[in-house]
Design a protein around this motif. Structure first.
Motif, PDB file in Angstrom:
ATOM      1  N   ARG A   1       0.811  -1.224   0.000  1.00  0.00           N
ATOM      2  CA  ARG A   1       0.000   0.000   0.000  1.00  0.00           C
ATOM      3  C   ARG A   1       0.840   1.268   0.000  1.00  0.00           C
ATOM      4  NH1 ARG A   1      -4.199  -0.665   4.795  1.00  0.00           N
ATOM      5  NH2 ARG A   1      -3.636  -2.836   4.695  1.00  0.00           N
ATOM      6  N   TYR A   2       2.009   1.175   0.596  1.00  0.00           N
ATOM      7  CA  TYR A   2       2.825   2.364   0.831  1.00  0.00           C
ATOM      8  C   TYR A   2       3.984   2.545  -0.156  1.00  0.00           C
ATOM      9  CZ  TYR A   2       0.401   1.732   5.267  1.00  0.00           C
ATOM     10  OH  TYR A   2      -0.549   1.546   6.224  1.00  0.00           O
ATOM     11  N   TRP A   3       4.245   1.560  -1.000  1.00  0.00           N
ATOM     12  CA  TRP A   3       5.394   1.608  -1.900  1.00  0.00           C
ATOM     13  C   TRP A   3       5.436   2.844  -2.784  1.00  0.00           C
ATOM     14  CZ3 TRP A   3       5.373  -4.137  -3.831  1.00  0.00           C
ATOM     15  CH2 TRP A   3       6.087  -4.914  -2.922  1.00  0.00           C
ATOM     16  N   SER A   4       4.296   3.262  -3.263  1.00  0.00           N
ATOM     17  CA  SER A   4       4.266   4.367  -4.228  1.00  0.00           C
ATOM     18  C   SER A   4       4.266   5.748  -3.570  1.00  0.00           C
ATOM     19  CB  SER A   4       3.044   4.235  -5.132  1.00  0.00           C
ATOM     20  OG  SER A   4       1.859   4.324  -4.347  1.00  0.00           O
ATOM     21  N   LEU A   5       4.204   5.788  -2.245  1.00  0.00           N
ATOM     22  CA  LEU A   5       4.146   7.087  -1.561  1.00  0.00           C
ATOM     23  C   LEU A   5       5.494   7.788  -1.566  1.00  0.00           C
ATOM     24  CD1 LEU A   5       2.074   6.174   1.637  1.00  0.00           C
ATOM     25  CD2 LEU A   5       1.260   7.271  -0.459  1.00  0.00           C
ATOM     26  N   PRO A   6       5.476   9.118  -1.626  1.00  0.00           N
ATOM     27  CA  PRO A   6       6.730   9.858  -1.415  1.00  0.00           C
ATOM     28  C   PRO A   6       7.208   9.617   0.021  1.00  0.00           C
ATOM     29  CG  PRO A   6       4.967  11.307  -2.220  1.00  0.00           C
ATOM     30  CD  PRO A   6       4.356   9.973  -1.921  1.00  0.00           C
TER      31      PRO A   6
ATOM     32  N   ILE B   1       6.479   8.254   5.772  1.00  0.00           N
ATOM     33  CA  ILE B   1       6.823   8.459   7.186  1.00  0.00           C
ATOM     34  C   ILE B   1       5.600   8.889   7.984  1.00  0.00           C
ATOM     35  CG2 ILE B   1       8.148   9.942   8.753  1.00  0.00           C
ATOM     36  CD1 ILE B   1      10.398   9.846   6.600  1.00  0.00           C
ATOM     37  N   ALA B   2       4.807   9.789   7.427  1.00  0.00           N
ATOM     38  CA  ALA B   2       3.610  10.268   8.129  1.00  0.00           C
ATOM     39  C   ALA B   2       2.590   9.155   8.334  1.00  0.00           C
ATOM     40  CB  ALA B   2       2.983  11.428   7.346  1.00  0.00           C
ATOM     41  N   VAL B   3       2.386   8.339   7.314  1.00  0.00           N
ATOM     42  CA  VAL B   3       1.366   7.287   7.379  1.00  0.00           C
ATOM     43  C   VAL B   3       1.800   6.120   8.271  1.00  0.00           C
ATOM     44  CG1 VAL B   3       0.146   5.554   5.995  1.00  0.00           C
ATOM     45  CG2 VAL B   3       0.365   7.875   5.150  1.00  0.00           C
ATOM     46  N   THR B   4       3.063   5.742   8.181  1.00  0.00           N
ATOM     47  CA  THR B   4       3.515   4.551   8.917  1.00  0.00           C
ATOM     48  C   THR B   4       4.145   4.869  10.268  1.00  0.00           C
ATOM     49  OG1 THR B   4       5.707   4.597   7.906  1.00  0.00           O
ATOM     50  CG2 THR B   4       3.986   3.314   6.762  1.00  0.00           C
ATOM     51  N   GLY B   5       4.521   6.112  10.481  1.00  0.00           N
ATOM     52  CA  GLY B   5       5.229   6.462  11.706  1.00  0.00           C
ATOM     53  C   GLY B   5       6.666   5.966  11.692  1.00  0.00           C
ATOM     54  N   ALA B   6       7.179   5.706  10.491  1.00  0.00           N
ATOM     55  CA  ALA B   6       8.556   5.218  10.360  1.00  0.00           C
ATOM     56  C   ALA B   6       9.533   6.254  10.921  1.00  0.00           C
ATOM     57  CB  ALA B   6       8.870   4.941   8.888  1.00  0.00           C
ATOM     58  N   PRO B   7      10.598   5.789  11.535  1.00  0.00           N
ATOM     59  CA  PRO B   7      11.568   6.710  12.128  1.00  0.00           C
ATOM     60  C   PRO B   7      12.387   7.432  11.064  1.00  0.00           C
ATOM     61  CG  PRO B   7      12.365   4.476  12.264  1.00  0.00           C
ATOM     62  CD  PRO B   7      10.968   4.398  11.712  1.00  0.00           C
TER      63      PRO B   7
END
Length: 133
Positions: free
Chosen positions: A48-53, A58-64
């Motif tokens: 789902r997130y591969w195509s995101l900038p 980072i905003a959607v997943t909370g990735a560090p």
């Protein structure tokens, strides 16, 4: 690095570090895909997130961001990031291994170049430059 023994030292160091890095990266990947460790971003959701900038990811997943991934080493996907970071250390480690030999041989130009390359690589890895801008 003008003489053969010095070049061979660098080549041996590079060969060993690269092989070790490959084994570590492969192990981290197998740990991740096997599910032995949970993923910070579940594999099923990742598509789902591969195509995101990046900023949106980072905003959607909370990735560090930056070096904050170090706190997440209990997750399989963060373990993969660690393996890539270790692979990125191969060149600096080889230069660090070579530098004392160059100094002992009084090969000042090559020693200065190796030290400068180490300084640039370590500065880049530190994130200091991006933190200033």
């Amino acid at each position: 690095m003008s003489d053969r023994p010095t070049r061979e030292l660098y080549a041996r160091s590079l060969d060993r570090a690269t092989k070790a890095g490959f084994v570590i990266a492969l192990s981290a990947f197998l740990t991740y895909v096997s599910g032995a460790l949970p993923a910070y971003v579940p594999v099923a959701e990742l598509v789902r997130y591969w195509s995101l900038p990046v900023d949106r990811f980072i905003a959607v997943t909370g990735a560090p961001q930056g070096w904050a991934w170090l706190r997440l080493l209990g997750y399989g996907d963060a373990l993969n990031v660690a393996a890539v970071a270790l692979l990125a250390l191969v060149t600096p480690l080889c230069y660090a291994r070579l530098l004392p030999v160059l100094v002992a041989e009084r090969d000042w130009l090559q020693a200065a170049l190796a030290a400068a390359q180490l300084a640039v690589l370590l500065t880049a890895a530190s994130g200091l430059v991006s933190a200033l801008g």
